[in-house]
Scaffold this active site. Sequence first.
Site, PDB file in Angstrom:
ATOM      1  CB  SER A 122      -0.875  -0.242   1.212  1.00  0.00           C
ATOM      2  OG  SER A 122      -1.475   1.234   1.487  1.00  0.00           O
TER       3      SER A 122
ATOM      4  CE1 TYR B 146      -3.847  -1.939   5.122  1.00  0.00           C
ATOM      5  CE2 TYR B 146      -3.159   0.257   4.942  1.00  0.00           C
ATOM      6  CZ  TYR B 146      -3.549  -0.888   4.257  1.00  0.00           C
ATOM      7  OH  TYR B 146      -3.735  -1.016   2.909  1.00  0.00           O
TER       8      TYR B 146
END
Length: 279
Positions: free
Chosen positions: A142, A155
């Site tokens: 990401s 995350y």
Amino acid sequence: MGQELAGKVAIVTGGAGGIGRATVELFVREGAKVVIADVDVALGEQLAASLGGQALFRRTDVAIAEEVQALVDVAVESFGGLDIMFNNAGISCAMFDRFLDDELADFHRVMGVNLLGVMLGSQRAGRYMARHGGGSIINNASIAAHNAGFALMSYRASKAGVVHFSKSIAIDLAEYGIRVNCLLPGHIVTELNSFAEPGSSPEVAQRLQQALDPVWLSNQPLKRRGRPQDVAEAALYLASDRSAQVTGIVLPVDGGITAGDPVNHLNEIMKTRARVLEG
């Protein structure tokens, strides 16, 4: 219609929806046989059925080593081998609190799916590929792995780990003819970042997307929201022989977010300077 993956066998984890689904569908169109791995049985079976004999579904929790090994075994037994492993499965944090208020209650699950899952998928696929002439491993991270920011610390940490892990095993596995590369999607329109409540109507989700698009695009030079298909096309390149000399790269699919700030600060500085000097 191309056939860049003709004769290839692929696994796509998190393959029932979003980026995974788009990649499964593209890989099949390009001639691959694909094993869809996901915890969503209904969506996974539905997708596999729609693709006929080119795909099958296997329920898999990527954080459990035995299930990942069984996934690889299914691909080999059902389709005769394994050439491509797309470790795409991922989850976000349950909380969006600032770090000092975050109880980190979901830390182990996020790390288990996002980082350990990628490690297990790479290892178990890599063990097979090392004995059978190599292959391509693609890991989905990401832009949160590259750009620091507020909240979502578990995350962010998990995705940063995916990047460094991918580059490290690209070196470690090169002698076996295994290429390892990493994708950095940014602001892709998926359910994971829709911010809609579970069970929301499509109308509510659409209104939310329209309202949030200007916020998503504020730090993106290309003023276009990315789609799952954009990431799937990048995965196709890394899976195909067109990238035969490519390993260890981190490829953003983000409309330029990781390139830098899209605001023309110099222009703003010169405007401010002119106002002061004229004033």
